[in-house]
Scaffold this active site. Structure first.
Site, PDB file in Angstrom:
ATOM      1  N   HIS A 144       0.826  -1.217   0.000  1.00  0.00           N
ATOM      2  CA  HIS A 144       0.000   0.000   0.000  1.00  0.00           C
ATOM      3  C   HIS A 144       0.853   1.256   0.000  1.00  0.00           C
ATOM      4  CE1 HIS A 144       0.625   0.798   4.311  1.00  0.00           C
ATOM      5  NE2 HIS A 144       0.357  -0.476   4.555  1.00  0.00           N
ATOM      6  N   CYS A 156       3.041  -4.512   6.537  1.00  0.00           N
ATOM      7  CA  CYS A 156       2.900  -4.429   5.082  1.00  0.00           C
ATOM      8  C   CYS A 156       4.157  -3.837   4.454  1.00  0.00           C
ATOM      9  CB  CYS A 156       1.706  -3.546   4.742  1.00  0.00           C
ATOM     10  SG  CYS A 156       0.130  -4.156   5.379  1.00  0.00           S
TER      11      CYS A 156
END
Length: 180
Positions: A144, A156
């Site tokens: 992301h 992430c």
């Protein structure tokens, strides 16, 4: 052969941590090398729910999601969906929908995909802990957008918007992300 076709044939995105801090890294895809943010606890092969680690391994890029009210549809050969206000992701290891997309409201612990900040304005669902899905081994591991200053993620991989667009333009369904 067009430049886009040449890069997509090298269908591996490499993500490696910098020596210090372990929460910062480099993402390389063909000739493109950019900074990225990693989990607050660095990278490990022993990912657990909520530990802040970015899971080491090789993952397919499953699907792109984006906020149509904030960013334009990305140019990519990956499947693309618009994020809706009731989109979520189950992160409750005790729930049967663990590590799956869900509709909100939902009584199980979850993450909202429709966020006030801009981290999920453009995101890619990675094939982490999906087949087989093992409860407690981590959920909602996405590729992301990065926070200002590339502050750490919850596990992430995150990059700047313009870098994400460049990576997605070169990606195809066979593209893999190798972390570690």
């Amino acid at each position: 052969m067009a430049e886009t076709e040449r890069f997509s044939m090298r269908s591996e995105i490499r993500v490696r941590s910098l020596a210090a801090p372990a929460t910062r890294g480099r993402l390389t895809f063909g000739a493109l090398t950019v900074a990225c943010a990693l989990g607050r606890a660095g990278i490990s092969y022993n990912k657990r729910e909520g530990d802040g680690l970015t899971p080491a391994g090789c993952y397919r890029l499953i699907e792109v999601r984006y906020r149509a009210d904030r960013v334009a549809r990305p140019a990519t050969r990956l499947p693309v969906r618009i994020i809706r206000p009731d989109d979520g992701w189950c992160d409750d290891p005790g729930d049967g929908r663990y590590n799956r997309a869900i509709r909100l409201p939902c009584p199980a612990s979850h993450e909202r995909l429709w966020r006030e900040d801009h981290l999920y304005d453009l995101l890619v669902i990675l094939d982490h802990n999906r087949h087989p899905r093992i409860r407690g081994r981590g959920s909602a591991v996405f590729f992301h957008l990065a926070r200002p200053g590339y502050r750490p993620t919850e596990g992430c991989v995150a990059v700047a918007l313009d870098h994400m667009r460049r990576v997605l333009a070169l990606s195809c369904p066979s593209t893999m992300m190798r972390i570690g």
